[in-house]
Motif scaffolding. Structure first.
Motif, PDB file in Angstrom:
ATOM      1  N   PHE A 199     -35.639  11.396 -10.189  1.00 55.87           N
ATOM      2  CA  PHE A 199     -35.246  12.279 -11.285  1.00 55.87           C
ATOM      3  C   PHE A 199     -33.761  12.584 -11.141  1.00 55.87           C
ATOM      4  O   PHE A 199     -33.299  13.045 -10.091  1.00 55.87           O
ATOM      5  CB  PHE A 199     -36.029  13.594 -11.290  1.00 55.87           C
ATOM      6  N   SER A 200     -33.020  12.338 -12.206  1.00 52.18           N
ATOM      7  CA  SER A 200     -31.569  12.512 -12.188  1.00 52.18           C
ATOM      8  C   SER A 200     -31.128  13.543 -13.201  1.00 52.18           C
ATOM      9  O   SER A 200     -31.485  13.466 -14.380  1.00 52.18           O
ATOM     10  CB  SER A 200     -30.874  11.185 -12.509  1.00 52.18           C
ATOM     11  N   LYS A 201     -30.316  14.504 -12.743  1.00 44.10           N
ATOM     12  CA  LYS A 201     -29.747  15.506 -13.641  1.00 44.10           C
ATOM     13  C   LYS A 201     -28.334  15.140 -14.072  1.00 44.10           C
ATOM     14  O   LYS A 201     -27.701  15.878 -14.806  1.00 44.10           O
ATOM     15  CB  LYS A 201     -29.777  16.885 -12.959  1.00 44.10           C
ATOM     16  N   GLY A 202     -27.843  14.010 -13.629  1.00 43.64           N
ATOM     17  CA  GLY A 202     -26.550  13.559 -14.122  1.00 43.64           C
ATOM     18  C   GLY A 202     -25.394  13.859 -13.181  1.00 43.64           C
ATOM     19  O   GLY A 202     -25.566  14.287 -12.050  1.00 43.64           O
ATOM     20  N   GLY A 203     -24.192  13.645 -13.686  1.00 45.10           N
ATOM     21  CA  GLY A 203     -23.010  13.673 -12.839  1.00 45.10           C
ATOM     22  C   GLY A 203     -22.803  12.278 -12.271  1.00 45.10           C
ATOM     23  O   GLY A 203     -23.729  11.461 -12.195  1.00 45.10           O
ATOM     24  N   PHE A 204     -21.587  11.992 -11.845  1.00 45.25           N
ATOM     25  CA  PHE A 204     -21.269  10.622 -11.466  1.00 45.25           C
ATOM     26  C   PHE A 204     -21.948  10.164 -10.180  1.00 45.25           C
ATOM     27  O   PHE A 204     -22.131   8.964  -9.972  1.00 45.25           O
ATOM     28  CB  PHE A 204     -19.751  10.446 -11.386  1.00 45.25           C
ATOM     29  N   VAL A 205     -22.381  11.095  -9.338  1.00 51.48           N
ATOM     30  CA  VAL A 205     -23.111  10.685  -8.137  1.00 51.48           C
ATOM     31  C   VAL A 205     -24.454  10.059  -8.505  1.00 51.48           C
ATOM     32  O   VAL A 205     -25.018   9.270  -7.739  1.00 51.48           O
ATOM     33  CB  VAL A 205     -23.313  11.884  -7.182  1.00 51.48           C
ATOM     34  N   SER A 206     -24.975  10.374  -9.679  1.00 50.80           N
ATOM     35  CA  SER A 206     -26.288   9.856 -10.076  1.00 50.80           C
ATOM     36  C   SER A 206     -26.235   8.391 -10.503  1.00 50.80           C
ATOM     37  O   SER A 206     -27.263   7.699 -10.475  1.00 50.80           O
ATOM     38  CB  SER A 206     -26.860  10.704 -11.216  1.00 50.80           C
ATOM     39  N   VAL A 207     -25.068   7.900 -10.902  1.00 48.49           N
ATOM     40  CA  VAL A 207     -24.976   6.540 -11.449  1.00 48.49           C
ATOM     41  C   VAL A 207     -25.435   5.486 -10.451  1.00 48.49           C
ATOM     42  O   VAL A 207     -26.323   4.677 -10.752  1.00 48.49           O
ATOM     43  CB  VAL A 207     -23.555   6.250 -11.969  1.00 48.49           C
ATOM     44  N   PRO A 208     -24.876   5.439  -9.232  1.00 46.78           N
ATOM     45  CA  PRO A 208     -25.350   4.410  -8.296  1.00 46.78           C
ATOM     46  C   PRO A 208     -26.815   4.576  -7.914  1.00 46.78           C
ATOM     47  O   PRO A 208     -27.500   3.583  -7.646  1.00 46.78           O
ATOM     48  CB  PRO A 208     -24.430   4.585  -7.076  1.00 46.78           C
ATOM     49  N   VAL A 209     -27.321   5.807  -7.930  1.00 54.77           N
ATOM     50  CA  VAL A 209     -28.725   6.039  -7.561  1.00 54.77           C
ATOM     51  C   VAL A 209     -29.654   5.455  -8.619  1.00 54.77           C
ATOM     52  O   VAL A 209     -30.619   4.739  -8.307  1.00 54.77           O
ATOM     53  CB  VAL A 209     -28.998   7.548  -7.381  1.00 54.77           C
ATOM     54  N   VAL A 210     -29.375   5.754  -9.886  1.00 51.51           N
ATOM     55  CA  VAL A 210     -30.232   5.258 -10.969  1.00 51.51           C
ATOM     56  C   VAL A 210     -30.144   3.738 -11.079  1.00 51.51           C
ATOM     57  O   VAL A 210     -31.167   3.058 -11.284  1.00 51.51           O
ATOM     58  CB  VAL A 210     -29.857   5.937 -12.300  1.00 51.51           C
ATOM     59  N   LEU A 211     -28.961   3.170 -10.908  1.00 55.07           N
ATOM     60  CA  LEU A 211     -28.812   1.718 -10.978  1.00 55.07           C
ATOM     61  C   LEU A 211     -29.527   1.034  -9.819  1.00 55.07           C
ATOM     62  O   LEU A 211     -30.162  -0.021  -9.988  1.00 55.07           O
ATOM     63  CB  LEU A 211     -27.328   1.338 -11.003  1.00 55.07           C
ATOM     64  N   ALA A 212     -29.442   1.645  -8.634  1.00 53.37           N
ATOM     65  CA  ALA A 212     -30.150   1.088  -7.478  1.00 53.37           C
ATOM     66  C   ALA A 212     -31.659   1.178  -7.671  1.00 53.37           C
ATOM     67  O   ALA A 212     -32.403   0.268  -7.285  1.00 53.37           O
ATOM     68  CB  ALA A 212     -29.722   1.818  -6.208  1.00 53.37           C
ATOM     69  N   ALA A 213     -32.113   2.276  -8.274  1.00 49.26           N
ATOM     70  CA  ALA A 213     -33.549   2.435  -8.532  1.00 49.26           C
ATOM     71  C   ALA A 213     -34.054   1.320  -9.446  1.00 49.26           C
ATOM     72  O   ALA A 213     -35.137   0.744  -9.212  1.00 49.26           O
ATOM     73  CB  ALA A 213     -33.825   3.799  -9.141  1.00 49.26           C
ATOM     74  N   LYS A 214     -33.300   1.000 -10.478  1.00 50.34           N
ATOM     75  CA  LYS A 214     -33.718  -0.075 -11.379  1.00 50.34           C
ATOM     76  C   LYS A 214     -33.791  -1.402 -10.638  1.00 50.34           C
ATOM     77  O   LYS A 214     -34.734  -2.188 -10.834  1.00 50.34           O
ATOM     78  CB  LYS A 214     -32.748  -0.190 -12.556  1.00 50.34           C
TER      79      LYS A 214
END
Length: 354
Positions: A96-111
């Protein structure tokens, strides 16, 4: 036990909604982990709760020229590798991501690892970080009905923002006592954000002679922005309030606030009629103006642009807001953005791998 990784950071607004979800996620049997940046505000807020915290590199992706544009993409790439390694080790059921630039690599890695991700967009129009993440997300939670139409593939769901449950436990009596007020007059609470809003502060202080005829005023004016030269009966100033905030909310009849998405969603949840003064487009990407106007169209708040604050306009609009407060409260009670935590946790459960 099911595992969930939360992410988001850079500002408190990218962290506190995650914190609001934690009690319900625990009730649902999730083991909770958090991926954030090394120096962001999220590290302090999350580690204080005893949640396992993992640091990754992060960089801001800008739409304007800055010399850091030459180095930050490499930090994002490093963050992707670090997030991928952490996610492989944790093997969570969902992100679950609430956003901000730290979330970008996490969500992309999750995919990349085929881990479903639910993301939350606070503002009416997605910011750059979430724009990058939306194609990789299973579902997108939104605060505004207008946003649902902007998200492709039927991913968007109108949920509202998770609200800290302690805000609902405030005592009006305790709030009045803390502020040193009698309760003989209705109360205006002024919120300028953690750093304050100087234009709003100035406008409120200039309007005090009119406002104090009818109201008491609790002014949260931001760090270093208390004006010791202003001493009026019925007017009390604080830089910032944490533990007693729930009581001050309970004491407030109407609110003057900026129009940050999390702040106005708290006002909606607490049924507080508000005069919203959004940050001007000259000082932002204009998201607060869009947020405020959506709330006005839905009948939750009135809006006053910074440029229109002059003479007795502020006092006139507050008097009108208070007179019509029942109309605003009735509209808020009919909102589709109630029970946000239940809706969001339901979405998380629906996409979770196990």
């Amino acid at each position: 036990m099911k595992k969930i990784v939360l992410t988001g950071g850079g500002t408190a607004g990218h962290v506190t909604p995650n914190i609001a979800l934690i009690p319900e996620l625990k009730k649902q049997g999730y083991e909770i982990h958090y991926i954030g940046s090394k120096n962001g505000i999220e590290k302090k807020l999350i580690t204080e709760l005893g949640i396992p915290y993992y640091e990754i590199s992060t960089g801001k992706l800008r739409r304007y020229f800055d010399v850091k544009n030459f180095t930050d993409p490499f930090r994002v790439i490093a963050g992707f590798s670090q997030a991928k390694k952490i996610l492989k080790e944790l093997n969570p059921s969902v992100i679950f991501s609430k956003g901000g630039f730290v979330s970008v690599p996490v969500v992309l890695a999750a995919k990349k690892l085929k881990i479903p991700a639910v993301i939350h967009e606070s503002d009416m129009t997605p910011g750059l970080a979430n724009k990058i993440c939306i194609p990789s997300a299973a579902r997108v939670c939104t605060n505004f009905p207008e946003t649902v139409k902007l998200i492709p593939d039927n991913k968007a769901v109108l949920t509202g923002t998770p609200i800290r449950q302690e805000l609902f436990t405030g005592s009006k009596i305790n709030g009045l006592q803390f502020a040193g007020l009698t309760g003989n007059k209705p109360v205006i609470m002024v919120i300028g954000g953690s750093l304050g809003a100087q234009n709003v502060n100035n406008a409120v202080r200039e309007a005090l002679p009119e406002l104090l005829k009818r109201f008491d005023v609790i002014h949260l004016c931001g760090k270093g922005k208390v004006d010791e030269t202003v001493k009026e009966d019925g007017y009390v100033q604080f830089e910032f309030i944490k533990d007693e905030l729930k009581d001050l909310f309970a004491a407030a009849d109407v609110v003057i606030s900026r129009a940050g998405a999390n702040a106005i969603c708290e006002l909606l949840a607490l049924r507080k009629p508000a005069l919203l003064i959004p940050l001007s487009a000259n000082a932002s990407r204009g998201d607060q103006i869009l947020n405020a106007n959506s709330f006005r169209m839905q009948g939750y708040a009135d809006v006053l642009e910074e440029e229109d604050i002059k003479d007795n306009v502020l006092a006139e609009r507050i008097n009108a807001l208070y007179d019509d407060r029942d109309k605003y409260i009735n509209a808020m009670e009919k909102s589709q953005m109630n029970n946000s935590i239940d809706k969001i946790v339901g979405l998380i459960n629906s996409v979770s791998l196990n």
